[in-house]
Write a protein that holds these residues in place. Structure first.
Motif, PDB file in Angstrom:
ATOM      1  N   PRO A  76       0.810  -1.231   0.000  1.00  0.00           N
ATOM      2  CA  PRO A  76       0.000   0.000   0.000  1.00  0.00           C
ATOM      3  C   PRO A  76       0.831   1.264   0.000  1.00  0.00           C
ATOM      4  O   PRO A  76       0.453   2.265  -0.635  1.00  0.00           O
ATOM      5  CB  PRO A  76      -0.838  -0.130   1.278  1.00  0.00           C
ATOM      6  CG  PRO A  76      -0.152  -1.142   2.117  1.00  0.00           C
ATOM      7  CD  PRO A  76       0.521  -2.075   1.176  1.00  0.00           C
ATOM      8  N   LEU A  77       1.992   1.239   0.684  1.00  0.00           N
ATOM      9  CA  LEU A  77       2.842   2.438   0.686  1.00  0.00           C
ATOM     10  C   LEU A  77       3.323   2.754  -0.723  1.00  0.00           C
ATOM     11  O   LEU A  77       3.307   3.917  -1.161  1.00  0.00           O
ATOM     12  CB  LEU A  77       4.051   2.213   1.602  1.00  0.00           C
ATOM     13  CG  LEU A  77       3.768   2.115   3.106  1.00  0.00           C
ATOM     14  CD1 LEU A  77       5.019   1.688   3.847  1.00  0.00           C
ATOM     15  CD2 LEU A  77       3.289   3.465   3.640  1.00  0.00           C
ATOM     16  N   LEU A  78       3.747   1.717  -1.429  1.00  0.00           N
ATOM     17  CA  LEU A  78       4.255   1.912  -2.793  1.00  0.00           C
ATOM     18  C   LEU A  78       3.160   2.399  -3.732  1.00  0.00           C
ATOM     19  O   LEU A  78       3.361   3.338  -4.512  1.00  0.00           O
ATOM     20  CB  LEU A  78       4.840   0.578  -3.292  1.00  0.00           C
ATOM     21  CG  LEU A  78       5.316   0.525  -4.738  1.00  0.00           C
ATOM     22  CD1 LEU A  78       6.384   1.571  -5.002  1.00  0.00           C
ATOM     23  CD2 LEU A  78       5.858  -0.876  -5.059  1.00  0.00           C
ATOM     24  N   LEU A  79       1.994   1.772  -3.638  1.00  0.00           N
ATOM     25  CA  LEU A  79       0.899   2.135  -4.543  1.00  0.00           C
ATOM     26  C   LEU A  79       0.438   3.578  -4.331  1.00  0.00           C
ATOM     27  O   LEU A  79       0.290   4.356  -5.288  1.00  0.00           O
ATOM     28  CB  LEU A  79      -0.264   1.164  -4.325  1.00  0.00           C
ATOM     29  CG  LEU A  79      -1.453   1.274  -5.277  1.00  0.00           C
ATOM     30  CD1 LEU A  79      -0.993   1.191  -6.724  1.00  0.00           C
ATOM     31  CD2 LEU A  79      -2.463   0.171  -4.978  1.00  0.00           C
ATOM     32  N   ILE A  80       0.248   3.957  -3.080  1.00  0.00           N
ATOM     33  CA  ILE A  80      -0.208   5.325  -2.788  1.00  0.00           C
ATOM     34  C   ILE A  80       0.860   6.346  -3.179  1.00  0.00           C
ATOM     35  O   ILE A  80       0.565   7.392  -3.765  1.00  0.00           O
ATOM     36  CB  ILE A  80      -0.562   5.467  -1.294  1.00  0.00           C
ATOM     37  CG1 ILE A  80      -1.674   4.501  -0.910  1.00  0.00           C
ATOM     38  CG2 ILE A  80      -1.007   6.897  -0.990  1.00  0.00           C
ATOM     39  CD1 ILE A  80      -1.933   4.440   0.585  1.00  0.00           C
ATOM     40  N   ALA A  81       2.112   6.035  -2.862  1.00  0.00           N
ATOM     41  CA  ALA A  81       3.193   6.987  -3.154  1.00  0.00           C
ATOM     42  C   ALA A  81       3.356   7.209  -4.658  1.00  0.00           C
ATOM     43  O   ALA A  81       3.629   8.337  -5.093  1.00  0.00           O
ATOM     44  CB  ALA A  81       4.504   6.479  -2.546  1.00  0.00           C
TER      45      ALA A  81
END
Length: 366
Positions: A76-81
């Motif tokens: 989720p961190l990668l996708l949102i960022a």
């Protein structure tokens, strides 16, 4: 006797050309500075800094089970960022990804909550799609206020995150509350067809991680190889030149926010259809805010963001370990994240600017 001393404080002067080596080294220097700063903090708190560093930075790599949790957290961190970075490069600052993440989780949960008896392999893909649409719809509210009424998108998106959190509370304490959940604010457990399939047997890493990696590649192609991405970057670097070339600012704002909302909503849907398996209050765990750090620590570049997402995920998992083995409070883990962003911003400032001292005046003293 004659001595030299400055007559005033130094000023920052923009460099004509930033060094590529310095730009690539800035995140590493920031990470080192944040670690050094927080080690001093742990000493002041009476904790063993060696034990904290071991638990936070080494334990996540010592077993496959721990490292799989790092991958799960990085998703989720990668996708949102990746979604936020596209807007940031266009100088559209979407700070409300946390709210868009929550709306994505709510939209995705609507299917298993309203149709608990539904079955079929279509359910979890439909949940992910519906969650992404929900995040984009929530972000569109910010875009409307920014384009139509010139409202500040930072304030609007941030305040909408608070509204989203209250909407989540209302649903989990009211119409979506599980009647057999012992009065806990949570929905019913989702049926098996509503769960994203596991990617690696024996772990919680699921197929959404592959989707995230695929969308990271798409983000790189979009920003580095497409004309639309080029227009967004020009609009961020030189707004007047972009306007002269016919690139519309309102269009860039809408597109940037919708992409950011889509990505955050998809991440929220993957969270409830993955490790959680139901809609809970804990879905609002700060991914949307941490992703801002990830985006900047990665230099707003799709490849750099992949690395920074893994670093931030290690800090998350390592922080959990340190809370157990080194009695580190959770606030200290958040201070580490915040100091990391602060150190990076300082490092980047010196990549782009240099200190220039005013001409010293020679004074004579007897």
């Amino acid at each position: 006797m004659s001595v030299w001393f400055p007559t005033s404080l130094p000023t920052l002067v923009r460099r004509e050309r930033a060094s590529l080596a310095a730009a690539l080294g800035a995140p590493v220097i920031a990470l080192g500075g944040a670690i050094a700063l927080n080690l001093g903090l742990y000493v002041l708190m009476g904790r063993d800094p060696a034990a904290v560093v071991y638990a936070m930075l080494f334990e996540p790599f010592l077993s496959w089970a721990s490292f799989s949790e790092v991958l799960l957290k990085a998703g989720p961190l990668l996708l949102i960022a990746q979604g936020l970075a596209i807007g940031f490069r266009a100088k559209v600052f979407n700070i409300g990804a946390e709210g868009q993440f929550i709306l994505g989780a709510i939209f995705a949960s609507a299917i298993p909550v309203w149709f608990p008896q539904a079955s079929g392999p279509w359910i979890w893909p439909a949940m992910l799609l519906l969650g992404a649409i929900g995040g984009a719809i929530w972000a569109s509210l910010t875009a409307f206020w920014r384009v139509r009424l010139n409202a500040n998108e930072i304030l609007v998106s941030l305040m909408l995150s608070l509204v989203a959190a209250q909407l989540l509370n209302y649903l989990l304490l009211g119409p979506w509350k599980d009647p057999n959940g012992f009065n806990f604010p949570q929905s019913v457990m989702f049926q098996s067809d509503a769960m994203v399939p596991t990617l690696i047997a024996g772990t919680r890493v699921n197929v959404s991680f592959l989707i995230t990696l695929g969308l990271s590649v798409a983000a790189w192609v979009f920003m580095q190889r497409s004309f639309i991405g080029y227009k967004l970057q020009v609009g961020g670097l030189a707004p007047r030149a972009a306007g002269y070339a016919g690139f519309r600012e309102g269009w860039a704002i809408w597109l940037s926010l919708l992409i950011g909302g889509f990505a955050a909503g998809l991440a929220g849907a993957a969270e409830v259809a993955g490790p959680l398996g139901q809609l809970q209050r804990s879905v609002a765990s700060g991914y949307g805010y941490a992703a801002i750090i990830v985006a900047y620590l990665g230099g707003l570049h799709p490849i750099g963001i992949v690395v920074s997402a893994l670093v931030m995920a290690v800090i998350y998992i390592g922080g959990d370990n340190a809370m157990v083995s080194a009695s580190l409070p959770i606030a200290a883990v958040r201070v580490f994240q915040g100091s990391l962003l602060l150190a990076y911003l300082i490092a980047v400032a010196f990549v782009r600017y240099r200190l220039e001292w005013p001409r010293s005046a020679q004074r004579s003293v007897s």
